[in-house]
Design a protein around this motif. Sequence first.
Motif, PDB file in Angstrom:
ATOM      1  N   MET A   1       0.836  -1.183   0.000  1.00 13.60           N
ATOM      2  CA  MET A   1       0.000   0.000   0.000  1.00 13.60           C
ATOM      3  C   MET A   1       0.887   1.255   0.000  1.00 13.60           C
ATOM      4  N   THR A   2       0.445   2.212  -0.728  1.00 17.92           N
ATOM      5  CA  THR A   2       1.195   3.457  -0.856  1.00 17.92           C
ATOM      6  C   THR A   2       1.010   4.317   0.390  1.00 17.92           C
ATOM      7  N   SER A   3       2.103   4.782   0.931  1.00 17.32           N
ATOM      8  CA  SER A   3       2.070   5.711   2.058  1.00 17.32           C
ATOM      9  C   SER A   3       1.915   7.124   1.500  1.00 17.32           C
ATOM     10  N   ILE A   4       1.008   7.903   2.090  1.00 21.02           N
ATOM     11  CA  ILE A   4       0.826   9.303   1.694  1.00 21.02           C
ATOM     12  C   ILE A   4       1.307  10.180   2.834  1.00 21.02           C
ATOM     13  N   THR A   5       2.280  11.038   2.523  1.00 19.57           N
ATOM     14  CA  THR A   5       2.826  11.942   3.537  1.00 19.57           C
ATOM     15  C   THR A   5       2.707  13.379   3.041  1.00 19.57           C
ATOM     16  N   LEU A   6       2.878  14.303   3.966  1.00 17.43           N
ATOM     17  CA  LEU A   6       2.825  15.724   3.652  1.00 17.43           C
ATOM     18  C   LEU A   6       4.117  16.399   4.080  1.00 17.43           C
ATOM     19  N   ALA A   7       4.498  17.404   3.322  1.00 13.37           N
ATOM     20  CA  ALA A   7       5.627  18.257   3.691  1.00 13.37           C
ATOM     21  C   ALA A   7       5.248  19.676   3.301  1.00 13.37           C
ATOM     22  N   GLN A   8       5.732  20.619   4.072  1.00 10.70           N
ATOM     23  CA  GLN A   8       5.498  22.017   3.720  1.00 10.70           C
ATOM     24  C   GLN A   8       6.811  22.625   3.270  1.00 10.70           C
ATOM     25  N   GLY A   9       6.756  23.355   2.150  1.00 10.19           N
ATOM     26  CA  GLY A   9       7.959  24.019   1.680  1.00 10.19           C
ATOM     27  C   GLY A   9       8.074  24.015   0.174  1.00 10.19           C
ATOM     28  N   ASP A  10       9.301  24.064  -0.276  1.00 10.66           N
ATOM     29  CA  ASP A  10       9.664  24.196  -1.685  1.00 10.66           C
ATOM     30  C   ASP A  10       9.878  22.814  -2.290  1.00 10.66           C
ATOM     31  N   ILE A  11       9.047  22.433  -3.262  1.00 12.85           N
ATOM     32  CA  ILE A  11       9.165  21.107  -3.869  1.00 12.85           C
ATOM     33  C   ILE A  11      10.520  20.896  -4.535  1.00 12.85           C
ATOM     34  N   THR A  12      11.162  21.954  -4.970  1.00 17.38           N
ATOM     35  CA  THR A  12      12.459  21.806  -5.640  1.00 17.38           C
ATOM     36  C   THR A  12      13.567  21.440  -4.661  1.00 17.38           C
ATOM     37  N   ARG A  13      13.291  21.494  -3.367  1.00 18.54           N
ATOM     38  CA  ARG A  13      14.270  21.122  -2.334  1.00 18.54           C
ATOM     39  C   ARG A  13      14.054  19.695  -1.829  1.00 18.54           C
ATOM     40  N   GLN A  14      13.078  18.990  -2.397  1.00 17.47           N
ATOM     41  CA  GLN A  14      12.760  17.637  -1.949  1.00 17.47           C
ATOM     42  C   GLN A  14      13.715  16.618  -2.548  1.00 17.47           C
ATOM     43  N   THR A  15      13.908  15.529  -1.804  1.00 15.32           N
ATOM     44  CA  THR A  15      14.628  14.364  -2.297  1.00 15.32           C
ATOM     45  C   THR A  15      13.587  13.285  -2.570  1.00 15.32           C
ATOM     46  N   ALA A  16      13.510  12.838  -3.802  1.00 19.23           N
ATOM     47  CA  ALA A  16      12.556  11.794  -4.192  1.00 19.23           C
ATOM     48  C   ALA A  16      13.060  11.173  -5.488  1.00 19.23           C
ATOM     49  N   ASP A  17      12.552  10.007  -5.824  1.00 16.32           N
ATOM     50  CA  ASP A  17      12.902   9.415  -7.114  1.00 16.32           C
ATOM     51  C   ASP A  17      12.367  10.294  -8.240  1.00 16.32           C
ATOM     52  N   ALA A  18      11.125  10.790  -8.058  1.00 19.37           N
ATOM     53  CA  ALA A  18      10.520  11.641  -9.078  1.00 19.37           C
ATOM     54  C   ALA A  18       9.814  12.818  -8.418  1.00 19.37           C
ATOM     55  N   ILE A  19       9.926  13.966  -9.047  1.00 20.83           N
ATOM     56  CA  ILE A  19       9.217  15.170  -8.617  1.00 20.83           C
ATOM     57  C   ILE A  19       8.225  15.516  -9.721  1.00 20.83           C
ATOM     58  N   VAL A  20       6.967  15.713  -9.331  1.00 16.83           N
ATOM     59  CA  VAL A  20       5.941  16.059 -10.302  1.00 16.83           C
ATOM     60  C   VAL A  20       5.933  17.567 -10.512  1.00 16.83           C
ATOM     61  N   ASN A  21       5.907  17.944 -11.772  1.00 19.57           N
ATOM     62  CA  ASN A  21       5.854  19.346 -12.157  1.00 19.57           C
ATOM     63  C   ASN A  21       4.446  19.683 -12.612  1.00 19.57           C
ATOM     64  N   ALA A  22       3.857  20.697 -12.023  1.00 17.56           N
ATOM     65  CA  ALA A  22       2.576  21.231 -12.494  1.00 17.56           C
ATOM     66  C   ALA A  22       2.904  22.106 -13.703  1.00 17.56           C
ATOM     67  N   ALA A  23       3.044  21.455 -14.839  1.00 14.00           N
ATOM     68  CA  ALA A  23       3.560  22.090 -16.051  1.00 14.00           C
ATOM     69  C   ALA A  23       2.464  22.806 -16.827  1.00 14.00           C
ATOM     70  N   ASN A  24       2.883  23.676 -17.726  1.00 13.87           N
ATOM     71  CA  ASN A  24       1.929  24.168 -18.716  1.00 13.87           C
ATOM     72  C   ASN A  24       2.096  23.306 -19.962  1.00 13.87           C
ATOM     73  N   SER A  25       1.142  23.377 -20.857  1.00 13.66           N
ATOM     74  CA  SER A  25       1.120  22.448 -21.989  1.00 13.66           C
ATOM     75  C   SER A  25       2.332  22.580 -22.908  1.00 13.66           C
ATOM     76  N   SER A  26       2.994  23.730 -22.909  1.00 14.58           N
ATOM     77  CA  SER A  26       4.160  23.912 -23.780  1.00 14.58           C
ATOM     78  C   SER A  26       5.353  23.078 -23.340  1.00 14.58           C
ATOM     79  N   LEU A  27       5.394  22.696 -22.073  1.00 14.92           N
ATOM     80  CA  LEU A  27       6.522  21.988 -21.456  1.00 14.92           C
ATOM     81  C   LEU A  27       7.797  22.823 -21.395  1.00 14.92           C
ATOM     82  N   LEU A  28       7.697  24.107 -21.690  1.00 14.66           N
ATOM     83  CA  LEU A  28       8.903  24.932 -21.790  1.00 14.66           C
ATOM     84  C   LEU A  28       9.097  25.874 -20.607  1.00 14.66           C
TER      85      LEU A  28
END
Length: 169
Positions: A1-28
């Motif tokens: 089962m997947t564990s769901i955790t919370l953190a407050q702060g800057d996602i770019t400072r996280q350590t993870a295998d993958a970081i999800v980007n709330a991108a715009n459709s251009s990807l640029l």
Amino acid sequence: MTSITLAQGDITRQTADAIVNAANSSLLGGGGVDGAIHRRGGPAVLDACRALRASRYGKGLTTGAAVATTAGNLDAQWVIHTVGPVWSPTEDRSDLLASCHRESLRVADELGARTVAFPAVSTGVYRWPIDDAARIAVETVRNTRTSVEEVRFVLFDDRAYDAFSRQLG
């Protein structure tokens, strides 16, 4: 089962295998999370996005879809880019927001990622109400079959953290 955790702060400072980007459709790149990930990830992220645009995604990434690139200088192996829907008071787009989370987890599974950090997709300039976004995000992760061991929602401020915390009960 997947564990769901919370953190407050800057996602770019996280350590993870993958970081999800709330991108715009251009990807640029863009503002908010998207701009921050591109800035911190460095030119490798933009170069990989440009390569995607030159190949399979000539018209950009559609809303609710997800695709991965290198993470560049981030403390992750991959960035999973997903395009959230713009909130509408007259049209229910909840399925598209749920799809962002499902598709990001599908891509994470394909990559073999075990830890994935998500922002609060669509709650910035796309104006999705934070309480509803938190409900959709948490329910979707709970109900999606995945090999990801930990999903960490990284929330920028108290309001977002509290909304996600309420959903986790």
